[in-house]
Design a protein around this motif. Sequence first.
Motif, short mmCIF file in Angstrom:
data_model
loop_
_atom_site.label_atom_id
_atom_site.label_comp_id
_atom_site.label_asym_id
_atom_site.label_seq_id
_atom_site.Cartn_x
_atom_site.Cartn_y
_atom_site.Cartn_z
N SER A 23 66.74 105.80 12.00
CA SER A 23 65.86 106.79 12.63
C SER A 23 66.40 108.19 12.35
N GLN A 24 65.51 109.18 12.43
CA GLN A 24 65.95 110.57 12.25
C GLN A 24 66.96 110.95 13.31
N ALA A 25 66.75 110.45 14.54
CA ALA A 25 67.69 110.77 15.62
C ALA A 25 69.08 110.23 15.32
N ARG A 26 69.14 109.03 14.74
CA ARG A 26 70.44 108.44 14.42
C ARG A 26 71.16 109.27 13.36
N VAL A 27 70.43 109.71 12.33
CA VAL A 27 71.04 110.54 11.30
C VAL A 27 71.56 111.83 11.91
N SER A 28 70.77 112.44 12.80
CA SER A 28 71.19 113.68 13.44
C SER A 28 72.46 113.48 14.26
N GLU A 29 72.52 112.39 15.01
CA GLU A 29 73.70 112.11 15.83
C GLU A 29 74.93 111.86 14.98
N VAL A 30 74.77 111.16 13.85
CA VAL A 30 75.91 110.90 12.97
C VAL A 30 76.41 112.21 12.36
N GLU A 31 75.48 113.06 11.91
CA GLU A 31 75.89 114.34 11.32
C GLU A 31 76.61 115.21 12.35
N ARG B 2 72.61 115.65 1.75
CA ARG B 2 71.41 116.46 1.99
C ARG B 2 71.52 117.83 1.35
N GLU B 3 72.75 118.39 1.33
CA GLU B 3 72.94 119.69 0.71
C GLU B 3 72.68 119.62 -0.80
N CYS B 4 73.12 118.52 -1.41
CA CYS B 4 72.98 118.38 -2.87
C CYS B 4 71.56 118.03 -3.28
N THR B 5 70.83 117.34 -2.43
CA THR B 5 69.52 116.81 -2.82
C THR B 5 68.34 117.55 -2.22
N GLY B 6 68.57 118.28 -1.14
CA GLY B 6 67.48 118.94 -0.46
C GLY B 6 66.68 118.02 0.45
N LEU B 7 67.19 116.81 0.68
CA LEU B 7 66.50 115.88 1.58
C LEU B 7 66.59 116.37 3.02
N SER B 8 65.53 116.14 3.78
CA SER B 8 65.58 116.41 5.21
C SER B 8 66.23 115.22 5.92
N GLN B 9 66.56 115.39 7.19
CA GLN B 9 67.10 114.26 7.95
C GLN B 9 66.11 113.11 8.02
N THR B 10 64.82 113.43 8.14
CA THR B 10 63.79 112.39 8.20
C THR B 10 63.72 111.61 6.89
N GLN B 11 63.80 112.32 5.77
CA GLN B 11 63.75 111.65 4.47
C GLN B 11 64.99 110.80 4.24
N LEU B 12 66.15 111.32 4.61
CA LEU B 12 67.39 110.55 4.47
C LEU B 12 67.31 109.30 5.34
N ALA B 13 66.81 109.45 6.54
CA ALA B 13 66.68 108.31 7.44
C ALA B 13 65.76 107.25 6.84
#
Length: 441
Positions: free
Chosen positions: A35-43, A18-29
């Motif tokens: 889900s965005q929540a899953r990405v947040s929990e993993v991070e 996300r730092e390299c690409t500028g993607l948000s958690q929602t976009q990465l998800a």
Amino acid sequence: MRTALSEHDFGMVFAAIRECTGLSQTQLAALLGLSQARVSEVEAGARRLTGVKPVARISTVFAVPAQLLGFHADSAEPAAGNLACEEVDWVHRRDFVTLATAAALGSRLHPELERLADVLPDRLDPVARPRIGAADIDAIEAISDGFRRWDLAHGGGLCRSAALSQLHQVAALDDAVCTPYVRGRLQIATAELASMAAWLAYDIEDHNAARRLWTYALRTAQRAEGNPRSTDLMVVILLDMAHQALHLRRPKDALAFCRLAAATSTGRRYPVSPITAGYIHTVTAWCWATLGEPEPTRRALVDSEAGYADASDGTTPAWAWVVTDAEIAAQQGHSLYLLSLKRREFGEAAAAKLTVAAEGHPAEHERSRAVVLPTLAAAHFRAGDLEAAVQIGQAAVTAVTALSSQRCYARLRDLDTIAARHRFVPEVRDLRADIAASLAG
């Protein structure tokens, strides 16, 4: 990154990506099917990422060598490290939703996005032009409009090759000399022409070509993010993809495209028009209806009506002339018909809406009318009105056989499946015989 991968520290991996690409958690998800929540929990380190499929998707989407994720080079898991297949089945590929998501987000991380122009169907040798102006863009827009009018009247079969030929000529102008304003218009015009060519391919059931063309169109429209038309066009393309997914009996994929369309409609510089907002809810209603969910279908239809009601001359884009009252009735009736396949009590309401649509389509929209008629006949079967079902079914056979639309013939096959439940009724037997003859022809 290598250390994080070797230790399966995906919180570090996600944060670095996300730092390299500028993607948000929602976009990465969205890219990874999480889900965005899953990405947040993993991070945050609160949860670990387990299972082969999400790990393999990281390899595919972000071009991470499979070996760095613990897969052998000859791994049986097809998604892991399988990044450069030239000839791919675009109908059955598992990552098509992910590829479309990457195109919508403008991500350069999917390896196929940069070579979409090379995989367009029926590629021709283009005639290059060194310099273009506004008049050239006017001509391209007129070409797309002409194909749209032809499709509405006759179906896609007879002009699909012509549309592809025009698209290859227009795509070759990507490197032409022009002003920034003309460049933006060129990208939008190219995307519209590619989207139209995709729809024509879809109408003749060439689903692989349609998916390649829609993905190319989506990517091209995304590049023109400075043009007010970009967001609207991207959303409509995603909804066309959802339309096709429903036709292919993949309602969950269709719902994923609708959600991506909704996210795209609010996450870019320019908002979508009210009429496009209404269409998002319409296609979402089809998805829920296919899944047999009455209440979400009803809510989506209410939201759709509100979106269409907000449309005015000042907010309606030029392309939206195709969204007539008859077309809106057809959209609503189709939702109710899909519900009736699992809940018979919706058959009568579906027939009422579809009757309005069939009677409201003008002569120059004959293909639109022909698509409605088989479904209207089937709705009458579901409502128990066999006489009306047979009468309209015969009209459907006559209308469909006059066109070059394989999608209309698919609707006749669906009608035959519904009619088969009443096969002992003589009039129904005659209708089924006529349907069989038309399909054989």
